[in-house]
Design an enzyme around this catalytic site. Structure first.
Site, PDB file in Angstrom:
ATOM      1  CE1 TYR A   1      -3.844   2.403   0.415  1.00  0.00           C
ATOM      2  CE2 TYR A   1      -2.430   3.377   2.350  1.00  0.00           C
ATOM      3  CZ  TYR A   1      -3.539   3.478   1.356  1.00  0.00           C
ATOM      4  OH  TYR A   1      -4.453   4.550   1.572  1.00  0.00           O
TER       5      TYR A   1
ATOM      6  CG  ASP B   1       5.693   3.956   1.169  1.00  0.00           C
ATOM      7  OD1 ASP B   1       5.834   4.581   2.394  1.00  0.00           O
ATOM      8  OD2 ASP B   1       4.380   3.674   0.780  1.00  0.00           O
TER       9      ASP B   1
ATOM     10  CE  LYS C   1       0.293   4.777   8.320  1.00  0.00           C
ATOM     11  NZ  LYS C   1       0.526   3.927   7.015  1.00  0.00           N
TER      12      LYS C   1
HETATM   13  C1  LIG Z   1      -0.082   4.749   5.836  1.00  0.00           C
HETATM   14  C2  LIG Z   1       0.841   4.274   4.695  1.00  0.00           C
HETATM   15  C3  LIG Z   1       0.854   5.280   3.328  1.00  0.00           C
HETATM   16  C4  LIG Z   1      -0.229   6.422   3.369  1.00  0.00           C
HETATM   17  O1  LIG Z   1      -0.133   7.320   4.466  1.00  0.00           O
HETATM   18  P1  LIG Z   1      -1.171   8.328   4.772  1.00  0.00           P
HETATM   19  O2  LIG Z   1      -0.531   9.278   5.613  1.00  0.00           O
HETATM   20  O3  LIG Z   1      -2.324   7.613   5.309  1.00  0.00           O
HETATM   21  O4  LIG Z   1      -1.715   9.047   3.319  1.00  0.00           O
HETATM   22  C5  LIG Z   1       1.758   5.084   2.323  1.00  0.00           C
HETATM   23  N1  LIG Z   1       2.616   4.094   2.369  1.00  0.00           N
HETATM   24  C6  LIG Z   1       2.658   3.180   3.348  1.00  0.00           C
HETATM   25  C7  LIG Z   1       3.488   1.959   3.403  1.00  0.00           C
HETATM   26  C8  LIG Z   1       1.815   3.439   4.472  1.00  0.00           C
HETATM   27  O5  LIG Z   1       1.693   2.357   5.478  1.00  0.00           O
END
Ligand SMILES: *Cc1c(COP(=O)(O)O)cnc(C)c1O
Length: 426
Positions: free
Chosen positions: A141, A236, A264
């Site tokens: 994701y 990511d 995060k």
């Molecule tokens: C949570 C998440 C996102 C998206 O971040 P948001 O602040 O919810 O937009 C992107 N990449 C990874 C790996 C994530 O866990």
């Protein structure tokens, strides 16, 4: 008011009663708790019931909830005003600290979410390479921007198809999808689209299909393939950043990425994201270069105060990592034992302070293995744990997060609750 009463009102004015889908508890067929406050490893709902929390706001609360260092930094920042739309000192300090702690990055652009960070990183990769296609992995994701909501499934070689309504097929066809931990599949795609792939985008630890660590040669192999094909490697690190350690996955696995995204943890609970790379790449971003990206509230002073306080605390207290890693190991081992005693088929994955129990007897090292888990059993287990005041992610395909505020006692209590909960599964 009870959670049920609030939820009844919420569904009238918020789609599904929530502002982010997984909070709606649909995967576990329950009404979500409305949370009133949180402290340390505990969240407290509007009915005054307290839960031991393994969601930790989906990762950001690595120091536990309402940590005094972060709260005080925010209180201080609030006194000076909430937003100026002009540069501030904290943004410089935040970028300096990230450049100091994270290997191979020289410049930082702050944004407001993980979604925005990855979306912008992909734009930068496309701008820098002059290529349109991107390669991602099924089950990873990367936020909800159009080109990343693609989950190619069957025919990866033929290009992607949208897994959300509203994503134009013309956009999705530029997203190629491979299988996590399958280097040969990546190589085949890069060879099928020579000179067309701008970047390979990966969660260095897949943490949005439960938790799946990379196989030993997977990340080094991606690095080699990207170099050979002139594609940029994007890590990511929205979850792994400052969670696997101060240097994130690049440091943990000893593999250099070209662009790294964060979210995060770097916001300390405030909405913050960032993308980072070498000076040569980052100077292609506006106003230096031709890749446009902007944000009215980016680098917001209150958000920067929270993020800086959290990162500084982590830098000054490296024992946080040994603590959370040790607890996660105890918990993973304990859950395996509890499942065995309860006669439940559960396979636990753990790396650092991230873990996930899968309701399957087989080891989980790929998306297809994760998909093999029994989500009905997870839902029952979730409900049984909630009855015992333990708040887990309300879906099988999410990680459990440990924080500095969790104790060995909390973990022991969780393991005995899990044994009871697993024994009661039908
Ligand atoms: C949570 C998440 C996102 C998206 O971040 P948001 O602040 O919810 O937009 C992107 N990449 C990874 C790996 C994530 O866990």
């Amino acid at each position: 008011m009870t959670s049920q009463q609030l939820f009844d009102q919420a569904v009238q004015v918020l789609p599904g009663g929530v502002n982010s889908p997984v909070r709606a508890f649909r995967a576990v067929n329950l009404v979500p708790q409305f949370i009133q406050r949180a402290q340390g490893a505990r969240v407290c709902d509007v009915e005054g019931r307290e839960y031991l929390d393994y969601v930790c706001s989906w990762g950001p609360m690595i120091l536990g909830h309402n940590h005094p260092a972060i709260r005080e930094a925010v209180e201080q920042a609030v006194k000076d005003g909430l937003s100026f739309g002009a540069p501030t000192q904290r943004e410089v300090e935040m970028a300096q600290l990230m450049v100091e702690l994270v290997p191979h990055i020289e410049m930082v652009r702050m944004v407001n979410s993980g979604t925005e960070a990855v979306m912008s990183a992909v734009r930068l990769a496309r701008g820098a390479t002059g290529r349109d296609k991107i390669l991602k992995f099924e089950g990873c994701y990367h936020g909800h921007s159009d080109c990343l909501l693609v989950n190619a499934g069957s025919s990866a070689l033929a290009g992607g198809y949208p897994s959300s309504a509203g994503v134009p097929a013309d956009v999705a066809r530029h997203t190629l999808t491979a299988q996590f931990n399958d280097l040969a599949g990546v190589e085949a795609l890069l060879e099928a689209y020579p000179g067309q792939v701008a970047c390979v985008l990966v969660e260095p630890v897949a943490a949005n299909m439960g938790v799946i660590p990379p196989a030993p040669d997977f990340l080094p192999g991606l690095r080699r393939l990207c170099d050979r094909h002139g594609a940029l490697l994007i890590f990511d690190e929205v979850i792994t950043g400052f969670r696997l350690g101060l240097g994130g996955a690049q440091d943990y696995f000893g593999v250099r990425a070209d662009i790294v995204t964060f979210g995060k943890i770097i916001g300390g609970g405030m909405p913050v994201g960032a993308y980072c790379a070498s000076r040569a790449l980052m100077e292609q971003v506006a106003p230096c270069g031709a890749v446009y990206q902007a944000g009215t509230l980016s680098g917001n002073p209150v958000a920067m105060a929270a993020g800086l306080a959290q990162l500084r605390w982590l830098r000054d207290h490296p024992e946080v990592y040994s603590h959370i890693d040790r607890l996660a190991a105890l918990l993973a081992e304990g859950l395996e034992g509890a499942a065995e005693r309860a006669g439940a088929a559960v396979s636990v994955n753990r790396i650092g302070s991230l873990l996930a129990p899968f309701f399957t007897p087989s080891p989980v090292s790929a998306f297809v293995d994760a998909k093999g888990s029994d989500v009905g059993k997870y839902a029952q287990y979730f409900a049984n744990m909630l009855d015992r005041d333990i708040y887990l992610a309300p879906a099988q395909f999410e990680a459990m997060f440990l924080s500095a505020a969790h104790s060995e006692e909390d973990v022991a209590r969780t393991i005995s609750a899990a044994e009871e909960s697993l024994a009661g599964l039908s």
